[in-house]
Design a protein around this motif. Structure first.
Motif, PDB file in Angstrom:
ATOM      1  N   ASP A  23       6.604   1.269  -0.965  1.00 33.81           N
ATOM      2  CA  ASP A  23       6.967   1.040  -2.134  1.00 33.81           C
ATOM      3  C   ASP A  23       5.804   2.830  -1.904  1.00 33.81           C
ATOM      4  O   ASP A  23       6.127   2.974  -0.461  1.00 33.81           O
ATOM      5  CB  ASP A  23       5.071   0.556  -2.384  1.00 33.81           C
ATOM      6  CG  ASP A  23       3.927   1.670  -3.534  1.00 33.81           C
ATOM      7  OD1 ASP A  23       5.012   1.293  -4.869  1.00 33.81           O
ATOM      8  OD2 ASP A  23       2.925   1.330  -2.992  1.00 33.81           O
ATOM      9  N   VAL A  25       3.248   5.584  -3.692  1.00 30.11           N
ATOM     10  CA  VAL A  25       1.659   5.913  -4.194  1.00 30.11           C
ATOM     11  C   VAL A  25       0.821   5.123  -3.196  1.00 30.11           C
ATOM     12  O   VAL A  25       0.905   3.987  -3.694  1.00 30.11           O
ATOM     13  CB  VAL A  25       1.848   6.350  -4.668  1.00 30.11           C
ATOM     14  CG1 VAL A  25       0.449   6.807  -5.147  1.00 30.11           C
ATOM     15  CG2 VAL A  25       2.483   7.418  -5.684  1.00 30.11           C
ATOM     16  N   GLY A  26       0.158   5.111  -2.330  1.00 24.39           N
ATOM     17  CA  GLY A  26      -1.249   4.269  -1.286  1.00 24.39           C
ATOM     18  C   GLY A  26      -0.222   3.651  -0.466  1.00 24.39           C
ATOM     19  O   GLY A  26      -0.875   2.762   0.632  1.00 24.39           O
ATOM     20  N   THR A  27       1.042   4.132  -0.397  1.00 22.58           N
ATOM     21  CA  THR A  27       1.659   3.226   0.939  1.00 22.58           C
ATOM     22  C   THR A  27       2.096   4.132   1.744  1.00 22.58           C
ATOM     23  O   THR A  27       1.866   3.575   3.322  1.00 22.58           O
ATOM     24  CB  THR A  27       2.633   2.238   0.491  1.00 22.58           C
ATOM     25  OG1 THR A  27       2.302   1.039  -0.491  1.00 22.58           O
ATOM     26  CG2 THR A  27       3.580   1.396   1.698  1.00 22.58           C
ATOM     27  N   ASP A 200       0.827  -1.284  -0.847  1.00 23.97           N
ATOM     28  CA  ASP A 200       0.122  -1.663  -1.075  1.00 23.97           C
ATOM     29  C   ASP A 200      -0.675  -2.171  -2.728  1.00 23.97           C
ATOM     30  O   ASP A 200      -2.034  -2.309  -2.453  1.00 23.97           O
ATOM     31  CB  ASP A 200      -1.211  -0.446  -1.151  1.00 23.97           C
ATOM     32  CG  ASP A 200      -0.925   0.604  -2.752  1.00 23.97           C
ATOM     33  OD1 ASP A 200       0.325   1.025  -3.255  1.00 23.97           O
ATOM     34  OD2 ASP A 200      -1.725   1.304  -2.999  1.00 23.97           O
ATOM     35  N   ASP A 205       3.173  -5.200  -6.182  1.00 20.47           N
ATOM     36  CA  ASP A 205       4.233  -4.844  -4.383  1.00 20.47           C
ATOM     37  C   ASP A 205       4.497  -6.328  -4.352  1.00 20.47           C
ATOM     38  O   ASP A 205       5.358  -7.161  -3.933  1.00 20.47           O
ATOM     39  CB  ASP A 205       3.928  -3.766  -3.580  1.00 20.47           C
ATOM     40  CG  ASP A 205       3.484  -3.021  -4.543  1.00 20.47           C
ATOM     41  OD1 ASP A 205       4.562  -1.534  -4.978  1.00 20.47           O
ATOM     42  OD2 ASP A 205       2.602  -1.722  -4.007  1.00 20.47           O
TER      43      ASP A 205
END
Ligand SMILES: [Mg+2]
Length: 220
Positions: A23, A25-27, A200, A205
């Motif tokens: 992933d 964004v955030g990952t 995340d 996910d």
């Protein structure tokens, strides 16, 4: 395309995995400044003052509303460049209470989040990316980000150098749709059991990837 030299990964986490799909964004990357700060600053540039706590709350509500629209549509979570553009326009309009300045603020934010300087790496994700490469796995990113991801990924660390960049607007499906994952499988030429998703979001996910037979591991 998979190459003849790609060996099965050998560490425990990657055992039997041929490709690790991250992933985004955030990952691997996160907004810097935060979404709330970026919205507040964009509002201010157009003469609208909104406190960051209010923005956070309104953003969550507006985001959830757009997710619900996609979940209820037929087929669920089908998407396009147009839909992704509209999603963000509608979120920004809702956050800024449909004010006349909202359209200009939206254009400002659309440009902002397409700029490399608006993002920073997520350390835990970068470490997993390095481990995946060291283990001999092919690496890819697959994101609900839109068409802006493709040029961004060419220049922004740690995305630069990743061979396969899949954005929902280009695939025609968003996570958590099974079709999103099936399309990535097809593009990579891999079966579900050869793929590991790193992400995340527990629902979009991890649960979604496991539901289609992939392995999945959380970051952070
Ligand atoms: Mg994410």
């Amino acid at each position: 395309m998979p190459t003849a030299t790609c060996e099965p990964c050998t560490t425990d986490l990657f055992r039997g995995v041929r490709a690790v799909v991250f992933d985004v964004v955030g990952t691997l990357i996160e907004p810097s400044p935060s979404v709330a700060r970026a919205y507040a600053e964009a509002g201010r540039r157009h003469g609208v003052e909104l406190a960051e706590p209010d923005i956070r709350q309104r953003f969550a509500t507006a985001w959830g509303r757009q997710e619900a629209i996609d979940a209820a549509s037929q087929p669920a979570f089908a998407t396009s460049r147009r839909r992704e553009y509209d999603r963000w326009r509608l979120i920004v309009e809702e956050v800024f209470d449909e004010k006349p300045e909202a359209e200009a603020i939206f254009q400002d934010l659309w440009d902002h989040f397409g700029q490399p300087a608006s993002w920073q790496p997520v350390v835990a994700g970068v470490m997993l990316l390095e481990q995946a490469r060291a283990a001999g796995c092919e690496v890819a990113v697959a994101s609900n980000f839109d068409e802006r991801l493709v040029p961004l990924a060419r220049v922004l660390e740690p995305l630069a150098g990743i061979d396969h960049v899949f954005a929902s607007s280009e695939l025609g499906w968003r996570k958590p749709a099974a079709e999103f994952f099936r399309t990535v499988e097809s593009r990579l030429g891999r079966s579900p059991r050869e793929l590991l998703l790193v992400g995340d979001d527990p629902r979009l996910d991890l649960a979604a990837a496991r539901a289609v037979g992939w392995r999945a591991v959380g970051v952070g």
